[in-house]
Structures are given as structure tokens and as C-alpha cells.
Design a protein around this motif. Structure first.
Motif, mmCIF file in Angstrom:
data_model
loop_
_atom_site.group_PDB
_atom_site.id
_atom_site.type_symbol
_atom_site.label_atom_id
_atom_site.label_comp_id
_atom_site.label_asym_id
_atom_site.label_seq_id
_atom_site.Cartn_x
_atom_site.Cartn_y
_atom_site.Cartn_z
ATOM 1 N N THR A 106 -18.022 -14.105 -0.270
ATOM 2 C CA THR A 106 -17.267 -13.044 -0.929
ATOM 3 C C THR A 106 -16.053 -13.690 -1.568
ATOM 4 O O THR A 106 -15.324 -14.434 -0.930
ATOM 5 C CB THR A 106 -16.832 -11.987 0.095
ATOM 6 O OG1 THR A 106 -17.985 -11.521 0.777
ATOM 7 C CG2 THR A 106 -16.147 -10.836 -0.575
ATOM 8 N N ASP A 140 -14.447 -9.921 -5.973
ATOM 9 C CA ASP A 140 -15.233 -8.914 -5.277
ATOM 10 C C ASP A 140 -14.329 -8.071 -4.369
ATOM 11 O O ASP A 140 -14.402 -6.845 -4.378
ATOM 12 C CB ASP A 140 -16.344 -9.580 -4.469
ATOM 13 C CG ASP A 140 -17.352 -8.586 -3.931
ATOM 14 O OD1 ASP A 140 -17.709 -7.641 -4.667
ATOM 15 O OD2 ASP A 140 -17.786 -8.744 -2.781
ATOM 16 N N LYS A 154 -13.415 -4.095 -4.791
ATOM 17 C CA LYS A 154 -13.673 -3.089 -3.761
ATOM 18 C C LYS A 154 -12.403 -2.283 -3.484
ATOM 19 O O LYS A 154 -12.459 -1.065 -3.325
ATOM 20 C CB LYS A 154 -14.187 -3.753 -2.485
ATOM 21 C CG LYS A 154 -15.622 -4.216 -2.611
ATOM 22 C CD LYS A 154 -16.121 -4.884 -1.357
ATOM 23 C CE LYS A 154 -17.558 -5.337 -1.593
ATOM 24 N NZ LYS A 154 -18.120 -5.997 -0.437
ATOM 25 N N GLU A 177 -11.720 -0.015 -6.512
ATOM 26 C CA GLU A 177 -12.666 1.096 -6.523
ATOM 27 C C GLU A 177 -12.281 2.141 -5.466
ATOM 28 O O GLU A 177 -12.254 3.347 -5.743
ATOM 29 C CB GLU A 177 -14.085 0.601 -6.266
ATOM 30 C CG GLU A 177 -15.111 1.723 -6.275
ATOM 31 C CD GLU A 177 -16.519 1.251 -5.953
ATOM 32 O OE1 GLU A 177 -17.422 2.095 -6.011
ATOM 33 O OE2 GLU A 177 -16.720 0.058 -5.647
ATOM 34 N N ALA A 178 -11.961 1.678 -4.256
ATOM 35 C CA ALA A 178 -11.566 2.599 -3.187
ATOM 36 C C ALA A 178 -10.289 3.351 -3.560
ATOM 37 O O ALA A 178 -10.179 4.561 -3.322
ATOM 38 C CB ALA A 178 -11.368 1.831 -1.890
ATOM 39 N N GLU A 196 -11.825 3.472 -10.490
ATOM 40 C CA GLU A 196 -13.126 3.247 -9.858
ATOM 41 C C GLU A 196 -13.986 2.327 -10.703
ATOM 42 O O GLU A 196 -14.579 1.371 -10.198
ATOM 43 C CB GLU A 196 -13.870 4.569 -9.658
ATOM 44 C CG GLU A 196 -13.540 5.289 -8.389
ATOM 45 C CD GLU A 196 -14.442 6.493 -8.191
ATOM 46 O OE1 GLU A 196 -15.636 6.298 -7.854
ATOM 47 O OE2 GLU A 196 -13.949 7.619 -8.375
ATOM 48 N N GLY A 255 -12.764 -1.193 -10.712
ATOM 49 C CA GLY A 255 -13.141 -1.847 -9.461
ATOM 50 C C GLY A 255 -14.591 -2.303 -9.468
ATOM 51 O O GLY A 255 -14.905 -3.413 -9.047
ATOM 52 N N LYS A 256 -15.464 -1.440 -9.956
ATOM 53 C CA LYS A 256 -16.884 -1.805 -10.018
ATOM 54 C C LYS A 256 -17.111 -2.973 -10.973
ATOM 55 O O LYS A 256 -17.906 -3.873 -10.693
ATOM 56 C CB LYS A 256 -17.721 -0.602 -10.435
ATOM 57 C CG LYS A 256 -17.830 0.445 -9.347
ATOM 58 C CD LYS A 256 -18.651 1.635 -9.785
ATOM 59 C CE LYS A 256 -18.719 2.671 -8.677
ATOM 60 N NZ LYS A 256 -19.536 3.824 -9.021
ATOM 61 N N GLN A 273 -16.008 -6.139 -9.296
ATOM 62 C CA GLN A 273 -17.001 -6.586 -8.323
ATOM 63 C C GLN A 273 -18.170 -7.278 -9.023
ATOM 64 O O GLN A 273 -18.680 -8.296 -8.549
ATOM 65 C CB GLN A 273 -17.525 -5.397 -7.515
ATOM 66 C CG GLN A 273 -16.517 -4.840 -6.540
ATOM 67 C CD GLN A 273 -17.035 -3.608 -5.842
ATOM 68 O OE1 GLN A 273 -18.031 -3.684 -5.127
ATOM 69 N NE2 GLN A 273 -16.387 -2.473 -6.072
#
Length: 73
Positions: A3, A7, A11, A14-15, A26, A29-30, A33
Motif C-alpha cells: 500500500t 492509496d 482512501k 474518499e472517506a 469522494e 479520493g477514488k 487510489q
């Protein structure tokens, strides 16, 4: 697979977007990743290529040493 920073940051972003209801965060974040995963894949490919080159170099060294030791007899 390891990781990486991208990444983990992705995450988290996104959270954060989900908690705050910010769909742009969001998506960021994606995307982050995805970048992290792409970097991992690229590193894996580079490592595999380096391993193959090293194997071939080692084989050539062994062949050369075998030929050299055969000439001394």
C-alpha cells in the motif's frame, strides 16, 4: 501488494468526502487510489524486468566463467 501513500491518501480523501457529503472529494479520493494502484503496477513491472535482466547477466557471467576455466586446462 504494498500500500503506498497515494492509496492511503485516496482512501482518507474518499472517506472525508463521504462524511461531509462532498461527492467531489469522494471522486478525488477514488482517483488518487487509482493512481496509487497504477504506480504499484508500474513498480511491479519494473521489478520483473530488472529481475529478468539480472538473471540473463548472471547466466552470461556463469557461461563466461565456465569458458575461462575450460581454457586453463
Amino acid at each position: 501488494m504494498s500500500t503506498n501513500k497515494d492509496d492511503l491518501k485516496g482512501k482518507f480523501t474518499e472517506a472525508k468526502g463521504k462524511v461531509t457529503g462532498d461527492s467531489t472529494e469522494e471522486l478525488k479520493g477514488k482517483a488518487q487510489q487509482g493512481l496509487g494502484k497504477a504506480k504499484d503496477k508500474a513498480q511491479e513491472a519494473a521489478d520483473k524486468a530488472a529481475d529478468k535482466v539480472n538473471e540473463q547477466v548472471d547466466e552470461k557471467k556463469d557461461e563466461s566463467q565456465d569458458n575461462d576455466s575450460g581454457n586453463n586446462e
